[in-house]
Design an enzyme around this catalytic site. Structure first.
Site, short mmCIF file in Angstrom:
data_model
loop_
_atom_site.label_atom_id
_atom_site.label_comp_id
_atom_site.label_asym_id
_atom_site.label_seq_id
_atom_site.Cartn_x
_atom_site.Cartn_y
_atom_site.Cartn_z
N ASN A 1 63.35 24.73 166.37
CA ASN A 1 62.60 25.64 165.69
C ASN A 1 62.73 26.91 166.32
OD1 ASN A 1 60.89 27.19 164.39
ND2 ASN A 1 59.30 26.23 165.08
N GLY A 2 63.38 27.91 165.70
CA GLY A 2 63.79 29.22 166.21
C GLY A 2 64.88 29.77 165.86
N TRP B 1 63.70 25.04 157.86
CA TRP B 1 63.55 26.20 157.03
C TRP B 1 64.76 26.87 157.33
CZ3 TRP B 1 63.30 31.77 156.87
CH2 TRP B 1 62.82 32.12 155.58
N ARG C 1 54.19 24.72 156.93
CA ARG C 1 54.88 25.49 157.59
C ARG C 1 56.10 26.20 156.81
NH1 ARG C 1 53.76 25.74 163.03
NH2 ARG C 1 55.74 26.52 163.45
N LYS D 1 48.83 37.62 146.71
CA LYS D 1 48.57 36.24 146.42
C LYS D 1 49.05 35.50 145.01
CE LYS D 1 47.58 35.05 149.24
NZ LYS D 1 47.19 35.16 150.49
N HIS E 1 52.44 58.79 139.47
CA HIS E 1 53.46 59.52 140.08
C HIS E 1 54.62 58.43 139.96
CE1 HIS E 1 51.14 62.89 141.65
NE2 HIS E 1 50.24 61.82 142.20
N CYS F 1 60.14 25.68 160.01
CA CYS F 1 60.31 24.60 160.78
C CYS F 1 59.34 23.89 161.58
CB CYS F 1 61.43 24.97 161.77
SG CYS F 1 63.08 25.64 161.11
N GLU G 1 46.24 42.60 148.47
CA GLU G 1 46.12 41.18 148.71
C GLU G 1 46.08 40.26 147.63
OE1 GLU G 1 46.80 39.40 151.11
OE2 GLU G 1 45.78 37.41 150.82
N GLU H 1 52.91 35.44 145.42
CA GLU H 1 53.43 34.38 146.32
C GLU H 1 53.52 32.80 145.59
OE1 GLU H 1 51.81 34.48 150.82
OE2 GLU H 1 50.06 34.66 149.47
N LYS I 1 54.50 29.19 156.26
CA LYS I 1 52.99 29.63 156.74
C LYS I 1 53.20 30.47 158.00
CE LYS I 1 48.60 29.17 156.69
NZ LYS I 1 47.91 29.94 155.71
C1 G6P Z 1 53.50 34.38 156.47
C2 G6P Z 1 52.43 33.66 155.54
C3 G6P Z 1 51.42 34.75 155.15
C4 G6P Z 1 50.87 35.39 156.52
C5 G6P Z 1 52.03 35.91 157.18
C6 G6P Z 1 51.52 36.64 158.67
O1 G6P Z 1 54.19 35.40 155.28
O2 G6P Z 1 52.89 32.98 154.48
O3 G6P Z 1 50.31 34.01 154.43
O4 G6P Z 1 49.85 36.34 155.82
O5 G6P Z 1 52.89 35.11 157.37
O6 G6P Z 1 51.09 35.33 159.42
P1 G6P Z 1 49.96 35.35 160.41
O7 G6P Z 1 50.12 33.90 160.90
O8 G6P Z 1 50.78 36.18 161.47
O9 G6P Z 1 48.92 35.90 159.91
#
Ligand code: G6P
Length: 608
Positions: free
Chosen positions: A101-102, A75, A27, A485, A504, A2, A481, A488, A603
């Site tokens: 937002n929230g 969102w 965001r 990536k 396993h 949001c 990671e 995502e 984000k």
């Molecule tokens: C969301 C983002 C990720 C990020 C995670 C934690 O899921 O899409 O890219 O790693 O939040 O966010 P932060 O701002 O706490 O690093």
């Protein structure tokens, strides 16, 4: 998650609000809306889908003249993405408009009570209760009505509110969701984040929990939840405006991947002083560091992954036991807070709801909290005992790259500093590591210049359904990671495994042609990983291996080999991740996907 943007001033509000919302697109959102006071009434437009739909609908705001307004990108949490559920929400008389937002956690109780009193709800959102509650408590003084609502709602909120009775005012309030106020000569702004207002002003007030602000052309007044006026000092934001623009790159993600050498350099250089690492911000004495018996690293998503690397590096160098936890698990698992322990919260945004809750839990139990944060003045930064900032600059692409790399660099410095103070590494070893750390940005730069090779490989795997990543030790942490990536932004199913764990269970998924990305950058573990590569190859897997130039023999066992330069083994992850970021990017690009704004993701995850 949001976005809120609002404006009051001498210019037309709608275009400024739409531009602000566009800067907050990263965001994550699924619908958008805007409300502007047009001189007579509050004119509202909302549209499901991308912001461009709302932009076209309003002819970039031209159809909504007026000097005061609020806007929102939503969102969905309560109720599906739809025009009706999009914000702003208004009361029945169309005299009060709210963006939020929230999450209002007790909205069902509040809604039932309001319905009994005859208020009719048109949306499925939790936010709509706010519009009706404000109507219920409003007696001509907006701030008073907002305070009453704040006293009664549970949950998190950043709010932007307009009252038809007070047409030249914007009200805003916050609790546990980010909100800033910007002021300039030509107007005043509210926003969820700095990029929304950066082109107009750098003078910013960070709203604290349970604060209210009233903005008009004449004044900027802050109040606490009991209506008492409070004084706040503005902060000058020094972010470069171009940092929030694409600067000729096709996507923010590609730009941010390329900004990594600079971001890492900016994060480490100011802290390397006279062949030592100066972490003055740590707020810990040498004695306290020597006494440390346990470190808990707590984070979400990619930040959690840097914590997995952090565990390997800190334990290896500083010999302090480290546990790394997902914040969403940690906050509810009744963790043990021992004396002489340190909690480290890692967060790019500094606003992630679970990470913030974990921080508060740790502090409530008397634990010292250090945070590694990218956004200055964010909630996590403000509430921590000490902050080590990553100097990555604004990160816009939802999939993090440069902030992740900077978090790794901070962990290296922390591990080295702790190791030196505790005497677990020699002065010579420390200097060798320091030299390696200094070289890292240039090495990352060198890797980026080989991106065509990765693009070529990625183009062959655009239609793949499953991709597995594996590695041992730090290579495992980086695999996590690399896999995240990829999934995502490309929507390809992908998993990461500790290479020794594959047999396993997961090895049963290997069949002819299954793509396995194997990381083998750790010399001490190299023969073990090679054995695991052979095991999956025997089952038909196609292996792309990532290793260092001294392991040319990898070509005998893997199908495709990518080489990264040599560095000290604790720092290998910073180099290994670069090809994996590029691989994810080029696969998503080749599949024609929205790289910077992947579906369903946000984000900044400001709700649980
Ligand atoms: C969301 C983002 C990720 C990020 C995670 C934690 O899921 O899409 O890219 O790693 O939040 O966010 P932060 O701002 O706490 O690093």
């Amino acid at each position: 998650m949001c976005g809120i943007a609002g404006y009051i001033g001498k210019k037309q509000a709608a275009p400024i609000i739409l531009d602000g919302l566009a800067k907050l697109e990263y965001r994550g959102y699924d619908s958008a809306g805007i409300a502007v006071f047009d001189g007579e009434k509050i004119h509202m437009e909302k549209a499901v889908g991308r912001l461009r739909v709302l932009d076209e609908l309003t002819r970039h705001g031209a159809s909504m003249p007026g000097f005061c307004g609020i806007g929102h990108t939503r969102w969905a949490t309560h109720g599906c993405p739809s025009d009706t559920n999009a914000h702003p929400h208004m009361n029945r008389e169309n005299t009060i408009a709210v963006v939020h937002n929230g999450i209002i956690e007790n909205y069902d109780v509040l809604k039932a009570r309001l319905e009994k009193k005859g208020y009719q709800f048109v949306s499925e959102t939790d936010t709509e209760v706010l519009a009706h509650m404000l109507t219920e408590y409003y007696r001509g003084n907006p701030a008073e009505a907002i305070e009453k609502v704040m006293h009664r709602v549970e949950g998190s909120y950043a709010l932007g509110i307009m009252f038809l009775d007070h047409p030249h005012h914007i009200y805003a309030a916050r609790k546990d969701s980010p909100l800033i106020v910007g002021v300039s000569d030509t107007g005043k702004f509210i926003a969820s984040d700095v990029p929304a207002i950066l082109q107009y002003t750098r003078t910013v007030y960070y709203m604290e929990n349970e604060e209210i602000v009233c903005l008009s052309n004449e004044h900027t007044r802050f109040y606490n939840i009991d209506g008492e006026p409070i004084e706040k000092e503005p902060v000058t934001v020094d972010w470069d405006i171009h940092a929030a623009e694409k600067g000729g790159y096709e996507h923010f993600m590609l730009k941010e991947i390329h900004e990594q050498p600079k971001a890492i350099r900016d994060t480490i250089s100011p802290r390397i002083k006279e062949n030592d690492i100066d972490l003055g911000e740590l707020n810990l004495t040498d004695e306290e560091i020597k006494r440390l018996r346990k470190i808990s690293i707590v984070a979400c998503g990619s930040a959690y992954h840097t914590g997995v690397t952090g565990k390997y590096v800190i334990e290896d160098l500083a010999r302090i036991p480290v546990e790394t936890d997902l914040a969403s698990e940690y906050r509810y698992r009744n963790p043990i807070y021992a004396p002489d322990s340190l909690v480290i919260i890692v967060s790019q945004s500094g606003e992630t709801a679970d990470s913030l809750a974990a921080l508060r839990d740790a502090k409530a139990h008397g634990s010292k909290v250090l945070s590694i944060v990218n956004v200055v003045g964010s909630s996590i930064a403000r509430e921590s005992d000490a902050v080590l900032y990553t100097w990555a600059g604004p990160e816009i692409s939802v999939a993090t790259t440069k902030a992740y790399s900077c978090q790794l660099a901070v962990f290296y410095m922390l591990a080295m500093k702790f190791a030196r103070i505790r005497g677990s590494i020699t002065a010579e070893h420390f200097q060798t590591l320091l030299e390696a750390l200094r070289r890292l940005p240039d090495q990352v730069e060198g890797l980026l210049s080989q991106k065509e090779k990765i693009q070529y490989f990625a183009n062959h795997y655009l239609a793949t359904e499953h991709i597995f990543f594996m590695g041992r030790g730090i290579d495992y942490a980086i695999s996590l990671e690399g896999s995240l990536k990829l999934k995502e932004i490309s929507y390809i199913h992908s998993e990461a495994y500790a290479a020794g764990e594959l047999k396993h269970g997961t090895i049963s998924l290997m069949e002819k042609g299954t793509l396995v990305v194997a990381l083998a950058t750790q010399d001490a573990l190299y023969p073990k990983t090679v054995s695991n590569i052979v095991e999956v190859k025997t089952r038909g897997a196609f292996v792309m291996a990532l290793t260092t130039l001294r392991h040319k023999d990898m070509e005998k066992c893997a199908d495709y080999v990518l080489y990264i330069p040599e560095t000290e083994s604790p720092f290998m992850g910073s180099l290994a991740i670069i090809p994996l970021q590029l691989f994810a990017y080029y696969v998503a690009l080749g599949r024609g996907l929205d790289v910077d704004k992947p579906r369903n993701l946000a984000k900044s995850v400001t709700v649980e």
